[in-house]
Design a protein around this motif. Structure first.
Motif, PDB file in Angstrom:
ATOM      1  N   GLY A  44      71.734  83.842   3.709  1.00  0.00           N
ATOM      2  CA  GLY A  44      71.663  84.713   2.558  1.00  0.00           C
ATOM      3  C   GLY A  44      72.075  83.985   1.293  1.00  0.00           C
ATOM      4  N   ALA A  45      71.470  84.384   0.165  1.00  0.00           N
ATOM      5  CA  ALA A  45      71.773  83.721  -1.106  1.00  0.00           C
ATOM      6  C   ALA A  45      73.238  83.897  -1.485  1.00  0.00           C
ATOM      7  CB  ALA A  45      70.867  84.273  -2.204  1.00  0.00           C
ATOM      8  N   THR A  46      73.771  85.109  -1.271  1.00  0.00           N
ATOM      9  CA  THR A  46      75.177  85.369  -1.621  1.00  0.00           C
ATOM     10  C   THR A  46      76.110  84.511  -0.795  1.00  0.00           C
ATOM     11  OG1 THR A  46      74.666  87.659  -2.238  1.00  0.00           O
ATOM     12  CG2 THR A  46      76.972  87.138  -1.753  1.00  0.00           C
ATOM     13  N   GLY A  47      75.859  84.444   0.509  1.00  0.00           N
ATOM     14  CA  GLY A  47      76.701  83.626   1.382  1.00  0.00           C
ATOM     15  C   GLY A  47      76.643  82.161   1.019  1.00  0.00           C
ATOM     16  N   PHE A  48      75.439  81.690   0.646  1.00  0.00           N
ATOM     17  CA  PHE A  48      75.301  80.284   0.283  1.00  0.00           C
ATOM     18  C   PHE A  48      76.104  79.961  -0.981  1.00  0.00           C
ATOM     19  CE2 PHE A  48      73.345  76.786  -2.008  1.00  0.00           C
ATOM     20  CZ  PHE A  48      73.308  75.815  -1.020  1.00  0.00           C
ATOM     21  N   ALA A  78      77.232  79.670   4.661  1.00  0.00           N
ATOM     22  CA  ALA A  78      75.934  79.182   4.171  1.00  0.00           C
ATOM     23  C   ALA A  78      74.819  79.268   5.188  1.00  0.00           C
ATOM     24  CB  ALA A  78      76.072  77.746   3.684  1.00  0.00           C
ATOM     25  N   GLY A  79      75.168  79.421   6.482  1.00  0.00           N
ATOM     26  CA  GLY A  79      74.129  79.430   7.496  1.00  0.00           C
ATOM     27  C   GLY A  79      73.543  78.051   7.702  1.00  0.00           C
ATOM     28  N   PRO A  80      72.282  77.967   8.121  1.00  0.00           N
ATOM     29  CA  PRO A  80      71.683  76.663   8.443  1.00  0.00           C
ATOM     30  C   PRO A  80      71.531  75.730   7.238  1.00  0.00           C
ATOM     31  CG  PRO A  80      70.026  78.402   8.483  1.00  0.00           C
ATOM     32  CD  PRO A  80      71.358  79.085   8.387  1.00  0.00           C
ATOM     33  N   LEU A  81      71.724  76.264   6.045  1.00  0.00           N
ATOM     34  CA  LEU A  81      71.621  75.420   4.850  1.00  0.00           C
ATOM     35  C   LEU A  81      72.953  74.769   4.477  1.00  0.00           C
ATOM     36  CD1 LEU A  81      69.412  77.718   2.554  1.00  0.00           C
ATOM     37  CD2 LEU A  81      68.669  75.765   3.925  1.00  0.00           C
TER      38      LEU A  81
END
Length: 435
Positions: free
Chosen positions: A187-191, A39-42
């Motif tokens: 990225g939207a896909t990763g999130f 998700a990264g920083p989100l």
């Protein structure tokens, strides 16, 4: 059922403790780092979205459990929705495998955190050894009976919910509530793919469904326990996610994804905080595993009673319930030894989402009027699960195609096995109505 369970042996408080026990054991200590990696920083927001998807899914389980509380409740839901068919038996077996996979996830997490206390890395050979040792301990607690499991769940749940809440609050205070993990790609896909693991972090509420017949006043308390346990975990997960993000940069969270909380504790709280966090992780994973083994053995016993899976004593004394406990810990031990945390979590998420979709479809088509469920809620649950499943599978196909191939192969084999078994051992209408 042929197995006698002790009615009213699990109080409402104990049921909530069992649900939060399984969720917090896997959700925080095993999955926080992996969710951040996708998700990264989100990543804190991933827990929120996962809770929303879980809330729609839980609606089905609450409605069914309030109407038909039973031990092995998910098997009961599938059997009522589809009858004694390959679909029902295969989906129930998928859920069982998903829960056993989660047990191995928690067991390896226990070993990983224990090794961190001695400065050893997550790839130490002692990690699976300690994990298997915890599984054996969970087995010994479970053969003591449901009252012992319920009492231990209450004590350990209080310790870890209180301890983790203090960890989160102290971590945020020590860091000045600055979010270090705010730098990085999202990225939207990763999130969306990360939401699959967030859902896995909440799926422990099904432990309550699988113990329904033993809960006091089950027609009301099973649903109450499910709602309460999910609500508690939402608060705890968010608090910890922000505490970890306040203490560590995103790249450090990902680098320490198997033991992110211990890594976050030291810069925020010093060595003492580090060791207290490790101790908390050991308590949390141990209690989660005990509650999960309890629920899986109940579900396997119900499937056996329904004549939907084969059963062999293998020369062992005791009841079917005793035997299913042994099967559960043996399979979980095997996975603990041969799979790493990331692949265990991915398999568990794939199996759970497929099973969850099958349940919602069955209830929508055949039971929603009987249990007075709102059709739009069930359809929303199906749509959300389907989107998350497709994105997660696509993401894993790019990063680790083997796990997608293994997941599809295992699922195909499960349904093929059930088709052959039920064809050779058809369930009569009388047997079907008895359950």
């Amino acid at each position: 059922m042929t197995q006698a369970y002790t009615k009213n042996s699990i109080t409402l408080l104990a049921a909530i403790a069992m649900g939060t026990g399984v969720m917090i054991g896997a959700g925080i200590f095993a999955l926080t780092g992996q969710i951040a990696e996708l998700a990264g920083p989100l990543f804190p927001l991933s827990f929120v979205v996962g809770a929303i998807v879980t809330a729609f899914s839980a609606y089905t389980y609450v409605k069914m459990s309030n109407a038909f509380p039973s031990s092995g409740g998910i098997a009961m839901i599938l059997q009522k929705a589809y009858g004694p068919t390959t679909v029902a038996a295969g989906a129930a077996l998928l859920m069982t495998l998903s829960m056993v996979i989660s047990e191995s996830l928690v067991a390896r997490t226990f070993g990983t955190y224990a090794m961190r206390a001695f400065g050893r890395e997550a790839d130490s050979i002692l990690v699976p050894v300690l994990g298997v040792g915890l599984i054996v301990f969970a087995y010994l607690v479970n053969i003591s009976g449901s009252r012992a499991v319920g009492l231990l769940s209450i004590v350990m749940a209080a310790l870890k919910v209180g301890g983790i809440t203090l960890f989160g609050a102290a971590g945020l205070w020590a860091s000045g509530i600055t979010f270090e993990a705010s730098v990085g790609e999202a990225g939207a896909t990763g999130f969306v793919a990360s939401v699959a693991l967030s859902i896995l972090a909440f799926k422990g509420f099904t432990t309550i469904t699988n113990s329904g017949a033993e809960v006091t006043n089950p027609h009301q308390n099973v649903g109450r326990a499910i709602v309460a346990s999910i609500a508690i975990c939402v608060v705890v997960y968010l608090l910890v996610a922000f505490a970890v993000g306040s203490s560590l940069s995103l790249d450090r969270i990902v680098a320490a994804k198997d033991y992110a909380l211990a890594e976050a504790a030291e810069p925020a709280l010093g060595k003492t905080g580090f060791y207290l966090t490790v101790a908390l992780a050991l308590v949390a994973t141990a209690s989660g595993l005990i509650a999960s083994v309890f629920a899986v053995s109940r579900m396997l016993t119900m499937l056996t009673d329904m004549k939907m899976i084969p059963h062999s004593h293998f020369g062992m004394p005791g009841t079917i319930k005793d035997h299913t406990l042994v099967y559960t810990v043996v399979i979980a031990g095997f996975l603990t030894v041969f799979f790493d945390l990331s692949r265990i979590a991915s398999l568990g998420a794939l199996f759970y989402l497929v099973m969850d979709i099958i349940i919602h479809i069955g209830v929508f088509r055949h039971l929603r009027h009987d249990i007075k469920a709102r059709g739009w809620v069930l359809l929303t649950a199906i749509a959300l699960d389907a989107v998350v499943l497709m994105v997660f599978a696509a993401s894993k196909w790019q990063s680790d195609p083997l796990i997608v191939i293994l997941g599809l192969t295992f699922m195909a084999l499960v349904f093929l096995f059930e088709r052959v078994f039920l064809a050779r051992h058809p369930i009569s209408e009388i047997q079907h109505k008895q359950h």
